[in-house]
Write a protein that holds these residues in place. Structure first.
Motif, short mmCIF file in Angstrom:
data_model
loop_
_atom_site.label_atom_id
_atom_site.label_comp_id
_atom_site.label_asym_id
_atom_site.label_seq_id
_atom_site.Cartn_x
_atom_site.Cartn_y
_atom_site.Cartn_z
N ALA A 1 0.83 -1.21 0.00
CA ALA A 1 0.00 0.00 0.00
C ALA A 1 0.86 1.25 0.00
N TYR A 2 1.94 1.26 0.78
CA TYR A 2 2.78 2.47 0.89
C TYR A 2 3.57 2.73 -0.39
N PHE A 3 4.14 1.67 -0.97
CA PHE A 3 5.04 1.85 -2.10
C PHE A 3 4.36 1.70 -3.46
N PHE A 4 3.12 1.27 -3.49
CA PHE A 4 2.42 1.07 -4.77
C PHE A 4 1.03 1.68 -4.77
N GLY A 5 0.14 1.14 -3.94
CA GLY A 5 -1.25 1.60 -3.94
C GLY A 5 -1.41 3.06 -3.59
N SER A 6 -0.54 3.57 -2.75
CA SER A 6 -0.63 4.99 -2.35
C SER A 6 -0.47 5.91 -3.56
N PHE A 7 0.46 5.59 -4.44
CA PHE A 7 0.67 6.42 -5.63
C PHE A 7 -0.55 6.35 -6.55
N LEU A 8 -1.12 5.16 -6.68
CA LEU A 8 -2.28 5.01 -7.56
C LEU A 8 -3.49 5.76 -7.01
N ASN A 9 -3.76 5.59 -5.72
CA ASN A 9 -4.94 6.23 -5.15
C ASN A 9 -4.78 7.74 -5.06
N HIS A 10 -3.56 8.19 -4.79
CA HIS A 10 -3.37 9.65 -4.76
C HIS A 10 -3.43 10.23 -6.17
N ASN A 11 -2.99 9.45 -7.14
CA ASN A 11 -3.16 9.87 -8.53
C ASN A 11 -4.64 10.06 -8.85
N LEU A 12 -5.49 9.15 -8.37
CA LEU A 12 -6.93 9.28 -8.58
C LEU A 12 -7.50 10.49 -7.85
N PHE A 13 -7.01 10.73 -6.64
CA PHE A 13 -7.43 11.91 -5.89
C PHE A 13 -7.12 13.18 -6.68
N LEU A 14 -5.93 13.24 -7.28
CA LEU A 14 -5.54 14.42 -8.04
C LEU A 14 -6.22 14.45 -9.42
N ALA A 15 -6.62 13.29 -9.92
CA ALA A 15 -7.45 13.28 -11.13
C ALA A 15 -8.81 13.91 -10.81
N ILE A 16 -9.34 13.62 -9.63
CA ILE A 16 -10.59 14.24 -9.20
C ILE A 16 -10.42 15.75 -9.06
N HIS A 17 -9.23 16.17 -8.64
CA HIS A 17 -8.94 17.61 -8.60
C HIS A 17 -9.04 18.22 -10.00
N GLU A 18 -8.45 17.54 -10.98
CA GLU A 18 -8.54 18.02 -12.37
C GLU A 18 -10.01 18.09 -12.81
N LEU A 19 -10.76 17.05 -12.49
CA LEU A 19 -12.15 16.98 -12.91
C LEU A 19 -13.01 18.03 -12.20
N SER A 20 -12.60 18.43 -11.00
CA SER A 20 -13.36 19.47 -10.29
C SER A 20 -13.31 20.80 -11.03
N HIS A 21 -12.29 20.97 -11.87
CA HIS A 21 -12.19 22.17 -12.71
C HIS A 21 -12.75 21.94 -14.11
N ASN A 22 -13.43 20.81 -14.30
CA ASN A 22 -14.05 20.48 -15.61
C ASN A 22 -13.01 20.46 -16.73
N LEU A 23 -11.89 19.78 -16.49
CA LEU A 23 -10.79 19.80 -17.46
C LEU A 23 -10.74 18.58 -18.37
N ALA A 24 -11.60 17.59 -18.14
CA ALA A 24 -11.61 16.42 -19.02
C ALA A 24 -12.60 16.59 -20.16
N PHE A 25 -13.76 17.18 -19.85
CA PHE A 25 -14.81 17.39 -20.84
C PHE A 25 -15.29 18.83 -20.78
#
Length: 255
Positions: free
Chosen positions: A5-29
């Motif tokens: 979780a620390y060395f692998f899953g953490s990067f993936l889940n935080h990447n998703l958290f920051l993807a949600i940040h991008e989407l909060s600004h309506n940057l995908a569509f």
């Protein structure tokens, strides 16, 4: 499980958290509802419903940056009074996701709307379905990945590096290190606040086109170093933020 979780899953889940940040600004569509639906989908492996609520409070952060009671990125008075030494700072960094999530409920509660209820219901359905099929252990891996990735972890350094004042007079700081590749370039934070409608993948172009506005500012190359400085520097803490009494009022650094 913790090591993975620390060395692998953490990067993936935080990447998703920051993807949600991008989407909060309506940057995908260009259509906002598509961004909201994709945000709810990206939320699923995080394990806890947060996508729609994050957008609501994060846009306030951009609109009312530094305004007490409006910008929920600013730690509470209680946090500032309690987090005063190296030991409490370590605990605060470890559990900063909890502070980040619970702070709005106490300082600026807002009634949930339809999309928040939908986000909550879809997430719960997905969680219970996953648990039913794959069991509790695999679900706890998701939760652990989210927790450690938002705590004492290199990729979580952006929470501190973005707006905590390490250099007097500068409110926002950019990070130009390699973890931007896993973090949707959230490190380009001055650029992001200047142009929140430019996606993270293009923010490096902002700095390239207008270097005179960014190269003279203090910035970071290591989020791990930022966490270390925050914990060990007695002059820096939760109150180390630029504050405003009103949206257009004068700035001051909290004491």
């Amino acid at each position: 499980m913790f090591i993975v979780a620390y060395f692998f899953g953490s990067f993936l889940n935080h990447n998703l958290f920051l993807a949600i940040h991008e989407l909060s600004h309506n940057l995908a569509f260009s259509t906002p509802i598509y961004n909201r639906l994709l945000g709810i989908f990206a939320n699923l492996p995080v394990g806890v419903p947060m996508s729609v609520t994050f957008q609501k409070y994060h846009l306030d952060h951009h609109l009312y940056q530094g305004v007490e009671g409006m910008d929920m990125d600013i730690p509470s008075y209680a946090e500032g009074r309690l987090i005063r030494n190296i030991y409490t700072k370590i605990l605060w960094v470890l559990f900063q996701l909890f502070f980040y999530a619970l702070r709005p409920l106490f300082l600026n509660p807002k009634d949930p709307g339809f999309w928040e209820v939908a986000n909550f219901a879809i997430q719960l359905f997905a969680d219970f379905t996953w648990i039913y099929i794959y069991g509790w252990k695999s679900f706890m891996y998701f939760i652990l990945s989210t927790f450690v990735g938002g705590g004492l972890h290199p990729i979580a350094g952006h929470f501190i590096s973005e707006h905590y004042v390490f250099q007097k007079g500068q409110e926002t700081y950019s990070y130009y290190g390699p973890l931007n590749l896993l973090a949707w370039s959230v490190g380009y934070h001055n650029e992001h606040h200047d142009f929140p409608r430019i996606p993270g993948s293009k923010l490096w172009r902002v700095k390239e086109i207008a270097p005179e506005y960014y190269e003279g500012l203090a910035s970071y190359r290591s989020w791990t170093q930022v966490i270390y400085m925050y914990i060990t520097d007695a002059s820096v803490g939760p109150f180390s933020r630029m504050m405003r009494k009103s949206h257009f009022g004068p700035e001051k650094k909290s004491k």
